[in-house]
Design a protein around this motif. Structure first.
Motif, PDB file in Angstrom:
ATOM      1  N   PRO A 189     103.793  92.402  34.069  1.00  0.00           N
ATOM      2  CA  PRO A 189     104.540  91.353  33.378  1.00  0.00           C
ATOM      3  C   PRO A 189     103.845  90.960  32.080  1.00  0.00           C
ATOM      4  N   ALA A 190     104.604  90.880  31.005  1.00  0.00           N
ATOM      5  CA  ALA A 190     104.013  90.609  29.688  1.00  0.00           C
ATOM      6  C   ALA A 190     103.225  89.313  29.678  1.00  0.00           C
ATOM      7  N   VAL A 191     103.695  88.320  30.420  1.00  0.00           N
ATOM      8  CA  VAL A 191     103.005  87.033  30.439  1.00  0.00           C
ATOM      9  C   VAL A 191     101.620  87.178  31.070  1.00  0.00           C
ATOM     10  N   ILE A 192     101.466  88.089  32.010  1.00  0.00           N
ATOM     11  CA  ILE A 192     100.158  88.336  32.632  1.00  0.00           C
ATOM     12  C   ILE A 192      99.303  89.207  31.727  1.00  0.00           C
ATOM     13  N   GLN A 193      99.907  90.216  31.121  1.00  0.00           N
ATOM     14  CA  GLN A 193      99.142  91.069  30.211  1.00  0.00           C
ATOM     15  C   GLN A 193      98.556  90.250  29.066  1.00  0.00           C
ATOM     16  N   ARG A 194      99.386  89.416  28.436  1.00  0.00           N
ATOM     17  CA  ARG A 194      98.925  88.677  27.266  1.00  0.00           C
ATOM     18  C   ARG A 194      97.956  87.551  27.635  1.00  0.00           C
ATOM     19  N   ASN A 195      98.203  86.865  28.744  1.00  0.00           N
ATOM     20  CA  ASN A 195      97.444  85.657  29.047  1.00  0.00           C
ATOM     21  C   ASN A 195      96.256  85.867  29.979  1.00  0.00           C
ATOM     22  N   ILE A 196      96.159  87.058  30.579  1.00  0.00           N
ATOM     23  CA  ILE A 196      94.991  87.352  31.434  1.00  0.00           C
ATOM     24  C   ILE A 196      94.275  88.599  30.950  1.00  0.00           C
ATOM     25  N   LEU A 197      94.947  89.760  31.004  1.00  0.00           N
ATOM     26  CA  LEU A 197      94.286  91.015  30.656  1.00  0.00           C
ATOM     27  C   LEU A 197      93.736  90.983  29.231  1.00  0.00           C
ATOM     28  N   GLU A 198      94.486  90.397  28.300  1.00  0.00           N
ATOM     29  CA  GLU A 198      94.092  90.399  26.894  1.00  0.00           C
ATOM     30  C   GLU A 198      93.459  89.084  26.458  1.00  0.00           C
ATOM     31  N   ASN A 199      93.092  88.247  27.403  1.00  0.00           N
ATOM     32  CA  ASN A 199      92.604  86.894  27.099  1.00  0.00           C
ATOM     33  C   ASN A 199      91.112  86.791  27.410  1.00  0.00           C
ATOM     34  N   PRO A 200      90.250  86.590  26.390  1.00  0.00           N
ATOM     35  CA  PRO A 200      88.804  86.495  26.660  1.00  0.00           C
ATOM     36  C   PRO A 200      88.431  85.320  27.556  1.00  0.00           C
ATOM     37  N   GLY A 201      89.304  84.327  27.668  1.00  0.00           N
ATOM     38  CA  GLY A 201      89.037  83.248  28.608  1.00  0.00           C
ATOM     39  C   GLY A 201      88.998  83.732  30.050  1.00  0.00           C
ATOM     40  N   TRP A 202      89.648  84.872  30.309  1.00  0.00           N
ATOM     41  CA  TRP A 202      89.629  85.472  31.641  1.00  0.00           C
ATOM     42  C   TRP A 202      88.703  86.677  31.715  1.00  0.00           C
ATOM     43  N   TYR A 203      88.720  87.541  30.697  1.00  0.00           N
ATOM     44  CA  TYR A 203      87.952  88.782  30.863  1.00  0.00           C
ATOM     45  C   TYR A 203      86.474  88.648  30.514  1.00  0.00           C
ATOM     46  N   THR A 204      86.047  87.549  29.876  1.00  0.00           N
ATOM     47  CA  THR A 204      84.614  87.409  29.586  1.00  0.00           C
ATOM     48  C   THR A 204      83.893  86.484  30.555  1.00  0.00           C
ATOM     49  N   ALA A 205      84.570  86.008  31.576  1.00  0.00           N
ATOM     50  CA  ALA A 205      83.921  85.108  32.537  1.00  0.00           C
ATOM     51  C   ALA A 205      82.966  85.880  33.437  1.00  0.00           C
ATOM     52  N   TYR A 206      81.981  85.147  33.998  1.00  0.00           N
ATOM     53  CA  TYR A 206      81.020  85.764  34.906  1.00  0.00           C
ATOM     54  C   TYR A 206      81.435  85.495  36.350  1.00  0.00           C
ATOM     55  N   THR A 207      80.790  86.189  37.264  1.00  0.00           N
ATOM     56  CA  THR A 207      80.970  85.963  38.691  1.00  0.00           C
ATOM     57  C   THR A 207      80.821  84.471  39.003  1.00  0.00           C
ATOM     58  N   PRO A 208      81.672  83.908  39.843  1.00  0.00           N
ATOM     59  CA  PRO A 208      81.674  82.446  40.027  1.00  0.00           C
ATOM     60  C   PRO A 208      80.567  81.897  40.925  1.00  0.00           C
ATOM     61  N   TYR A 209      79.303  82.195  40.559  1.00  0.00           N
ATOM     62  CA  TYR A 209      78.188  81.619  41.316  1.00  0.00           C
ATOM     63  C   TYR A 209      78.020  80.135  41.022  1.00  0.00           C
ATOM     64  N   GLN A 210      78.407  79.693  39.830  1.00  0.00           N
ATOM     65  CA  GLN A 210      78.377  78.270  39.499  1.00  0.00           C
ATOM     66  C   GLN A 210      79.798  77.740  39.662  1.00  0.00           C
ATOM     67  N   ALA A 211      80.096  77.304  40.876  1.00  0.00           N
ATOM     68  CA  ALA A 211      81.484  77.023  41.253  1.00  0.00           C
ATOM     69  C   ALA A 211      82.119  75.920  40.420  1.00  0.00           C
ATOM     70  N   GLU A 212      81.325  74.930  40.017  1.00  0.00           N
ATOM     71  CA  GLU A 212      81.884  73.768  39.332  1.00  0.00           C
ATOM     72  C   GLU A 212      82.535  74.127  38.001  1.00  0.00           C
ATOM     73  N   ILE A 213      82.121  75.229  37.387  1.00  0.00           N
ATOM     74  CA  ILE A 213      82.718  75.651  36.119  1.00  0.00           C
ATOM     75  C   ILE A 213      83.470  76.969  36.291  1.00  0.00           C
ATOM     76  N   ALA A 214      83.979  77.200  37.500  1.00  0.00           N
ATOM     77  CA  ALA A 214      84.744  78.417  37.784  1.00  0.00           C
ATOM     78  C   ALA A 214      85.925  78.116  38.700  1.00  0.00           C
TER      79      ALA A 214
END
Length: 949
Positions: free
Chosen positions: A87-112
């Motif tokens: 779905p284009a909305v998922i491609q644009r807002n997740i796959l192509e979004n650095p807010g999602w693809y540059t995140a680290y493993t959620p070991y610090q839960a409060e900011i994940a």
């Protein structure tokens, strides 16, 4: 200044900032810093022999033309891989979004919390579709997930089975061929005997502890396994089922049949084919086996105020605790892809998924009905999406490929067609025309899909699924876009600030490297497509293998391992195969330093090796004399040494050549863990230090994004004598002439994201790669110098330098009542993700800034750490109501009517001036891990249904 040079954009420090940074660390230039950091005898004497660096524009033109060499046919091969609509909305807002693809493993839960909710959605989807009780946050692919299921069932054998060494594992001949190959690889070293056969004639003898079934079978047949599973239970044989996720929308779930484990891939839920990956596998089981589950589990808990919160549960990176007793070495997942698959289910909801599944099945039924009229019949008595036809395969193949269509041909008289959600009536009519031409008859044209069902008697699903609000609320693009954005705002990613995680190399993932992932010429190729249809991929992958050979100094590379842990395992299995080829069946001792990453001993155990731990000196270096003594003691049985370089302590050990020579002198091989390769590229390499094989984390050193905990790629590079043993694939042969069986499911692993590393190396070139390494070392030593009067630096080299990372010793702060975890949580208030906590030494922080951060960001981080140090000085062990113990501070706290804490709101949220310009607010207060472990919930069921009043 060349403004079109990619290195200028990738490397953070500006040329104008270098004099200040070099003055701070007391070095005249970068070459002096390198001289004082890297031992003389391992520094490279010549630059890397790579092609000249491309500009971003040149690379985009190059990769577009190369992609055009791939032929995007209509593909119905199946075998676990299907064309899917992203779905284009998922491609644009997740796959192509650095807010999602540059995140680290959620070991610090409060900011994940956003990522954690998205993964919880994924877990809910696979739990409910599979009919099981508990799921993990995803695994690497279906083949390796099946291998993990086998290992779990082996681990949870009954007491009598263990006592009697019951070790046979039945695998249905209906299993996917690549899954069988991975099972063969993983079973032998740990003493499991595979028995492949027909599940209908299986004898259920006491020699077996488990069984693996495929649902539907590899040729599409839908079997009712309830009788088999019931008989297995009577004989205390546990059953795993590898299931197609889309079929579970319409078919009775394996859980309802009584299965103990259900695995599969979620690729059909909106993930591109990508020539084999990355795709998120799923793993579900019964709650009674939760302590033996591999990978990560996302669970529900509460924060200190009793509000709902999410976090990673049960300390599921088990290899760090069990080490050589671990049953799995998995320390990653496919989070970005799991998030996408979960959002696919959110977007479509249960009714949308039913529509898609019904359309796919109707496409198969309609085609069968039309082909019957042509006198072409198929042999599956019940099917969901895959039909098996009897016809002249070679004649059909020639006509099909002329029409740019791919089928699968099991033998000369069989054609297999797997339908998918992209299929239209035009596609079906093309298929019919192909067969009509093959049999010399006039074609039949269909206009509408048939409504008949052919799932098999009593096999249609009766149970409901995905009734939770999240799967029934966001079906318009605007609604889903806002939901995705709401979750994104809860997560701190690289697009907000530096993530200085030691051992994890959170560097820039450049947009130019990422763009090709969205191109149809790259993301829509089936991994088992004929090689002449993947010329662009073959050129790119071979070139990347060559680039990695040059970087490492080795002779051969396989890109098949799709995580760092898989790379470790692959390297050890290649060493094992080498020893076996020489008749050295007894060589099974693996030496591992006590400071090693927990995956090292776990991987060695999985490879059937006996682990012998070597000592570490007080200065953090390996104890060479202890290593020598143990190598000599075990010289007759020595298989290998696993060593990380630079060391896990962030130091280039000067004795490394001596260490590797000791191993070779005693008949062993040297495996180098490539976790810290970012400190080697262009300056030294594994071959120069004396290694025989190394794995590389492309998601670290070579810029593939972490994506919140995956995808990862962990290729291995090997010396000439190990090249023959590189792994193959049963469908598309790869590897050497004495290849081991498959490490992962696809021939080239997660081929799609290899484009990123190819772009990274191609745009940096030899000079840029070397400069990146120098700047990584510069940035680390700059932070070291700025912080060493506030935080003791635990280990340094002989000239008081660190490599690309350092360890800050925080253990003395306990006298002030402050734990290292308090510092990690307080950093959130300053807008930073914490460095690596308590690894490799408890009570410490391991900091790695990478080359991507410029001076201003380094200074902001140092200012935050210095400010926290002053806050520590003002704390005492008797006072637990202080700014560190209460961290992180949420917006809700700061805007509440009352404020009863003994410090100001400004001290809590804005301790330094820069923070007010770009404030990140943690969405929950400190989470209660213990509560979550006592009340494990890993799906979207309303929390009130589980919590005690």
């Amino acid at each position: 200044m060349r403004t079109d040079a990619f290195a200028l954009r990738h490397i953070g420090p500006r040329e104008s900032q270098l004099p200040e940074m070099l003055k701070t660390i007391n070095a005249s230039d970068l070459d002096q810093l390198v001289y004082e950091t890297i031992p003389d005898d391992i520094r490279l004497k010549a630059p890397l022999d790579l092609d000249p660096a491309m500009t971003e524009f040149e690379f985009m033109d190059h990769i577009t033309k190369l992609g055009a060499k791939n032929k995007v046919f209509s593909t119905y091969i199946g075998l676990g891989y299907h064309a899917a609509i992203v779905p284009a909305v998922i491609q644009r807002n997740i796959l192509e979004n650095p807010g999602w693809y540059t995140a680290y493993t959620p070991y610090q839960a409060e900011i994940a919390q956003g990522r954690l909710e998205a993964i919880l959605n994924f877990q809910t989807v696979v739990i409910e579709l599979s009919g099981m009780e508990i799921a993990n946050a995803s695994l690497l692919d279906e083949g390796t997930a099946a291998a993990e299921a086998m290992a779990l069932l082996f681990d949870v054998r009954t007491r009598d089975q263990k006592k009697n060494n019951v070790n046979k594992f039945f695998v249905s001949e209906e299993i996917l061929p690549q899954t069988l190959s991975v099972l063969q690889t993983r079973s032998t070293p740990i003493g499991i005997e595979l028995v492949v056969g027909n599940h209908e004639t299986f004898d259920f003898s006491a020699e077996f502890f488990g069984a693996m079934l495929q649902y539907p079978g590899k040729h599409g047949q839908v079997h009712d396994y309830s009788g088999f599973i019931a008989k297995a239970k009577e004989k205390e044989i546990k059953t795993a089922v590898a299931a197609d996720i889309l079929s579970l929308v319409k078919l009775t779930s394996p859980g309802e049949m009584g299965a103990d484990v259900v695995v599969g891939t979620s690729q059909r839920f909106g993930i591109p084919l990508g020539y084999g990956g990355p795709h998120a596998a799923f793993f579900t089981t019964k709650e009674e086996y939760k302590r033996s589950m591999p990978g990560r589990i996302i669970g529900v808990t509460q924060d200190v105020n009793g509000n709902r919160a999410l976090r990673m549960a049960l300390q599921t990176r088990e290899q760090h605790i069990k080490r050589d007793k671990a049953t799995s070495n998995i320390c990653t997942a496919q989070v970005l892809l799991a998030v996408m698959a979960g959002m696919y289910a959110v977007y479509h909801g249960p009714k949308g998924l039913q529509y898609i599944a019904e359309k796919v099945h109707a496409s198969a039924v309609t085609t069968v009905e039309a082909l019957n009229k042509l006198g072409i019949y198929q042999s599956n008595t019940a099917y969901f999406d895959t039909i098996l036809l009897k016809a002249d395969a070679q004649k059909v193949k020639a006509i099909a490929e002329k029409n740019e269509v791919n089928f699968y041909y099991p033998d000369n008289n069989s054609i297999q067609i797997a339908f998918n959600e992209t299929v239209s009536t035009d596609d079906i009519n093309k298929i019919i025309r192909i067969f009509a031409e093959a049999v010399g008859k006039e074609s039949i044209t269909i206009k509408d899909l048939e409504a008949d069902k052919n799932y098999g008697d009593g096999m249609e699903r009766q149970s409901t699924f995905l009734q939770h609000d999240v799967f029934n609320s966001y079906h318009s693009e605007s609604a889903l876009m806002r939901y995705i954005k709401k979750l994104e705002r809860k997560d701190l990613s690289l697009n907000h600030s530096m993530i200085s995680l030691g051992s994890c190399t959170m560097k820039l993932n450049a947009a130019a490297e990422m763009l090709p992932l969205s191109m149809a010429t790259w993301n829509n190729i089936h991994p088992f497509a004929p090689l002449n249809q993947a010329e662009g991929y073959q050129t790119m992958l071979k070139k990347l293998e060559h680039q990695l050979n040059v970087v490492t100094g080795f002779a051969g590379t396989t890109l098949q391992p799709n995580s760092g842990a898989q790379g470790e395992y692959a390297g050890l299995m290649v060493i094992r195969a080498y020893h076996l080829s020489r008749g050295d069946h007894h060589r099974n001792v693996c030496l591992i330093p006590s400071s090693a990453h927990g995956t090292n001993p776990a991987s060695a155990a999985m490879a059937g090796m006996k682990i012998v731990v070597t000592k570490t000196l007080e200065n953090g270096n390996m104890d060479v004399e202890d290593l020598r003594a143990k190598a000599i003691e075990h010289k007759d049985d020595l298989s290998c040494l696993m060593v990380t370089y630079p060391s896990t302590h962030g130091v280039y050990e000067s004795a490394i050549r001596e260490i590797t020579q000791i191993i070779h002198d005693n008949g062993g091989q040297v495996y180098m863990d490539g976790a810290n390769m970012n400190a080697q590229v262009g300056l030294t390499n594994p071959a120069t230090i004396g290694a025989d094989v190394c794995h590389l984390n492309l998601h670290k050193t070579f810029a593939i994004p972490h994506g919140g905990g995956g995808p990862g790629v962990g290729p291995i590079c090997v010396a000439e004598h190990l090249v023959p043993f590189l792994p193959t694939n049963p469908v598309i042969p790869t590897g050497g002439n004495a290849a081991i069986t498959a490490i992962s499911a696809a021939p080239w692993g997660s081929a799609l994201v290899c484009l990123i590393s190819y772009g990274y190396i191609s745009m940096l070139g030899a000079e840029g790669l070397t400069s990146a390494t120098k700047h990584a070392i510069l940035n680390a030593n700059y932070i070291k110098t700025k912080l060493e009067s506030y935080y003791p630096i635990l280990y340094t080299g002989e000239r008081n330098r660190v490599a690309h990372e350092m360890i800050l010793d925080c253990r003395s702060f306990k006298q002030n009542g402050i734990e290292v975890s308090d510092i990690a949580k307080r950093l959130m208030d300053y807008g930073f993700h914490a460095p690596t906590v308590s690894f490799p030494v408890a009570g410490t922080l391991m900091v790695e800034p990478t080359e991507s951060e410029d001076l201003s960001e380094l200074d902001r981080f140092c200012d935050a750490m210095i400010s926290i140090r002053k806050e520590i000085e003002n704390s005492n062990a008797e006072d637990t109501n202080n700014v560190l113990k209460n961290a992180p501070h949420t917006l809700a706290m700061l805007t509440a009517d009352s404020w009863s804490l003994p410090y100001t709101r400004e001290q809590a949220a804005f301790p330094l001036e820069y923070i007010s310009e770009n404030k990140f607010w943690p969405s929950v207060r400190r989470v209660d891990d213990a509560y979550g472990d006592r009340n494990l919930i890993c799906s979207c069921a309303p929390i009130e249904a589980y919590m005690e009043n």
